[in-house]
Motif scaffolding. Sequence first.
Motif, short mmCIF file in Angstrom:
data_model
loop_
_atom_site.label_atom_id
_atom_site.label_comp_id
_atom_site.label_asym_id
_atom_site.label_seq_id
_atom_site.Cartn_x
_atom_site.Cartn_y
_atom_site.Cartn_z
N LEU A 1 0.82 -1.11 -0.07
CA LEU A 1 0.06 0.04 -0.06
C LEU A 1 0.96 1.39 -0.01
O LEU A 1 0.41 2.33 -0.62
CB LEU A 1 -0.74 -0.03 1.09
CG LEU A 1 -2.08 -1.11 1.12
CD1 LEU A 1 -2.69 -1.03 2.63
CD2 LEU A 1 -2.97 -0.77 -0.02
N SER A 2 1.94 1.21 0.55
CA SER A 2 2.89 2.48 0.78
C SER A 2 3.36 2.75 -0.73
O SER A 2 3.64 3.74 -1.16
CB SER A 2 4.18 2.19 1.81
OG SER A 2 4.97 3.07 1.57
N ASN A 3 3.78 1.49 -1.53
CA ASN A 3 4.34 1.65 -2.73
C ASN A 3 3.12 2.31 -3.51
O ASN A 3 3.33 3.06 -4.65
CB ASN A 3 4.84 0.51 -3.35
CG ASN A 3 5.99 0.04 -2.76
OD1 ASN A 3 6.55 0.79 -2.15
ND2 ASN A 3 6.34 -1.52 -2.71
N TYR A 4 1.92 1.63 -3.44
CA TYR A 4 0.71 2.32 -4.17
C TYR A 4 0.56 3.76 -4.10
O TYR A 4 0.40 4.66 -4.84
CB TYR A 4 -0.57 1.64 -3.74
CG TYR A 4 -0.95 0.18 -4.55
CD1 TYR A 4 0.20 -0.51 -4.94
CD2 TYR A 4 -2.18 -0.14 -4.54
CE1 TYR A 4 -0.01 -1.49 -5.54
CE2 TYR A 4 -2.56 -1.18 -5.30
CZ TYR A 4 -1.50 -1.95 -5.76
OH TYR A 4 -1.75 -3.28 -6.17
N LYS A 5 0.83 4.37 -2.74
CA LYS A 5 0.63 5.67 -2.32
C LYS A 5 1.63 6.65 -2.99
O LYS A 5 1.61 7.73 -3.52
CB LYS A 5 1.04 5.80 -0.90
CG LYS A 5 0.88 7.39 -0.25
CD LYS A 5 0.82 7.17 1.24
CE LYS A 5 0.62 8.65 1.66
NZ LYS A 5 1.51 9.65 1.08
N VAL B 1 -4.04 10.48 -8.29
CA VAL B 1 -5.70 10.53 -8.04
C VAL B 1 -6.09 12.16 -8.09
O VAL B 1 -5.30 12.95 -7.77
CB VAL B 1 -5.95 10.37 -6.63
CG1 VAL B 1 -7.34 10.39 -5.87
CG2 VAL B 1 -5.78 8.69 -6.16
N PRO B 2 -7.01 12.58 -8.98
CA PRO B 2 -7.45 13.90 -9.30
C PRO B 2 -7.45 14.70 -7.95
O PRO B 2 -8.17 14.29 -6.84
CB PRO B 2 -8.51 13.87 -9.90
CG PRO B 2 -8.77 12.47 -10.66
CD PRO B 2 -7.86 11.69 -9.54
N GLY B 3 -6.98 15.93 -7.82
CA GLY B 3 -6.96 16.65 -6.46
C GLY B 3 -5.64 16.40 -5.60
O GLY B 3 -5.75 17.43 -4.73
N PHE B 4 -4.93 15.56 -6.07
CA PHE B 4 -3.87 15.41 -4.87
C PHE B 4 -2.45 15.25 -5.80
O PHE B 4 -2.60 14.85 -7.04
CB PHE B 4 -4.03 14.27 -4.10
CG PHE B 4 -5.18 13.93 -3.28
CD1 PHE B 4 -4.99 14.69 -2.08
CD2 PHE B 4 -6.20 13.59 -3.70
CE1 PHE B 4 -6.21 14.46 -1.11
CE2 PHE B 4 -7.32 13.49 -2.97
CZ PHE B 4 -7.34 14.02 -1.66
N VAL C 1 -1.19 11.45 -1.87
CA VAL C 1 -2.65 10.86 -1.55
C VAL C 1 -2.64 10.41 -0.37
O VAL C 1 -1.65 9.58 0.12
CB VAL C 1 -3.09 9.82 -2.64
CG1 VAL C 1 -4.46 9.27 -2.35
CG2 VAL C 1 -2.77 10.21 -4.10
N PRO C 2 -3.75 10.71 0.81
CA PRO C 2 -3.77 10.10 1.88
C PRO C 2 -3.87 8.81 2.02
O PRO C 2 -4.55 8.03 1.07
CB PRO C 2 -5.10 10.97 2.47
CG PRO C 2 -5.34 12.05 1.63
CD PRO C 2 -5.04 11.73 0.16
N MET C 3 -3.11 8.13 3.08
CA MET C 3 -3.12 6.80 3.07
C MET C 3 -4.55 6.34 3.27
O MET C 3 -4.86 5.16 2.90
CB MET C 3 -2.19 6.20 4.42
CG MET C 3 -2.16 4.69 4.40
SD MET C 3 -1.52 3.82 2.86
CE MET C 3 0.01 4.09 2.96
N GLN D 1 -9.37 2.09 -1.39
CA GLN D 1 -9.49 1.77 -2.59
C GLN D 1 -8.85 0.53 -2.99
O GLN D 1 -9.29 -0.42 -3.84
CB GLN D 1 -8.89 2.95 -3.34
CG GLN D 1 -9.21 2.64 -4.91
CD GLN D 1 -8.61 3.97 -5.84
OE1 GLN D 1 -8.49 5.02 -5.34
NE2 GLN D 1 -8.81 3.76 -7.09
N TYR D 2 -7.90 0.34 -2.34
CA TYR D 2 -6.98 -1.07 -2.56
C TYR D 2 -6.70 -1.91 -1.53
O TYR D 2 -6.43 -3.15 -1.77
CB TYR D 2 -5.49 -0.46 -3.25
CG TYR D 2 -5.80 0.43 -4.20
CD1 TYR D 2 -5.92 -0.03 -5.45
CD2 TYR D 2 -5.23 1.92 -4.16
CE1 TYR D 2 -5.85 0.87 -6.81
CE2 TYR D 2 -5.29 2.69 -5.01
CZ TYR D 2 -5.54 1.96 -6.52
OH TYR D 2 -5.62 3.08 -7.46
N GLY D 3 -7.21 -1.50 -0.35
CA GLY D 3 -6.91 -2.07 0.97
C GLY D 3 -7.16 -3.81 0.80
O GLY D 3 -6.51 -4.74 1.16
N LYS D 4 -8.51 -4.14 0.38
CA LYS D 4 -9.09 -5.50 0.35
C LYS D 4 -8.16 -6.30 -0.52
O LYS D 4 -7.97 -7.42 -0.31
CB LYS D 4 -10.48 -5.36 0.18
CG LYS D 4 -11.43 -4.93 1.45
CD LYS D 4 -11.18 -5.95 2.54
CE LYS D 4 -12.07 -5.67 3.69
NZ LYS D 4 -11.88 -6.55 5.08
#
Length: 441
Positions: free
Chosen positions: A32-36, A41-44, A49-51, A57-60
């Motif tokens: 998830l850290s690599n995804y971040k 994401v629009p607006g960021f 992007v906030p964790m 969005q991707y956690g599950k």
Amino acid sequence: MNITRNNVDALNAIVTIELAKEDYQGNVDQVLSNYKKNASVPGFRKGAVPMSLIVKQYGKAVLFEEVNKILQDKLNNYLVEEKIDILGNPLPVSNESFDWDADVLKFDFELGLTPEFTLDLEGKNKITKFKVVADDAMLDEQVEFIQKQYGKLVSKEAVEETSDLVGTFTNEEEGINQEATLPVTAFRTKTNQKKFLNKKVGDQVTVSTKGLFDDDHKLMEYLGLDHDKVHGLEVDVVFTIKEINETELAELNQELFDKLFGEGVVTSVEQLKEKIKEDAEKQFAGQADQKFVNDVYEHLLAETKFDLPAEFLTRWLQTAGETPMTAEAAAAEYAKSEKGLRYQLVEGKVMSQYDLKLDFEEIKAYTVKLIKDQLAQFGQAEPDEKTVEDIVARVMTNQDEVRRISEQVMNDKVLVLFNEKVSAKEKEVSYKDFVKEMYGE
């Protein structure tokens, strides 16, 4: 993490894997850290992007993937470490009330276990070990074949009793469309032979396959059919004549003998037949050995009783392929493949029970001999060792060739074992009778 096994019975078991959060959470957080870092994401800004949004969005999906990776790795290692022999692959047990937010995640897997059994090679049997001999009739045929092979081909306008025919057998309904070359005398009855006499190129002759040749197996060669189809086949086929030839037989003289075997090796017809007999019986010995091995395996398969986890394997087959099967289709597939599976288990047991193993040096030595024999056929009786080594090195980089050679080396080991352990009745037969034995006739 905790792994336990419950043996349901001798052929089925349940392996349970329990994962605490510390077993997988670090992997999930890292992904998830690599995804971040790379998320857009629009607006960021990229990487800002906030964790919490990334987790939402991707956690599950990441959790599912990372847990599955750990499960596969731990389960495979467990099977290896515990030396558990299984059939098929582990099947996850469905749990509709599974809670991915629980402190401990518990997963069950069904196993189909390989049955335990032993083989008795020294017990009573009805196995026959054949010694195939080249009889006088075969030697005469081979001499005539050589004379024809080195003879002079003469084209003829019309078919005679001694003619060789080139043409095509056809039967649209049976899917027969096979070009063949055969002498008129190949047809078993005089009635069929006479049908061809005086025919010319382009003419067609209709004959029945029933009793067409002296051996139904010749239908396999001349009509392009498989073994199961030729027996009892009774249909009309049309033979369209394309060529009519006559072979003037080569003279059996020293020139021909030297051409066949080298200068002075053979000096008479008697020596020629001795040479043919020697070479033929070496080839026959290999075929007889293979039949002996096959017959021993069939005997072991019939006499060695063991159960299989049939219900498990049927359910496994439903999901094993690219396209899921219905329960009925899987049951039918299992019924078709059961004998093959039993055969594989018996083969494997022969190797394990009698400690038959292969090592690299054995495979390499066999390859060296194979290469030298092949070079000798091309006149290099004493090839340069560097040349042999280079060829062997190239062969050993080809996985398919190494697999094929390994199978042959192991087959040779099995033959030695069976010759030593199995008490079989020996029987001397002609090659013609051996062919009948091969096909159960």
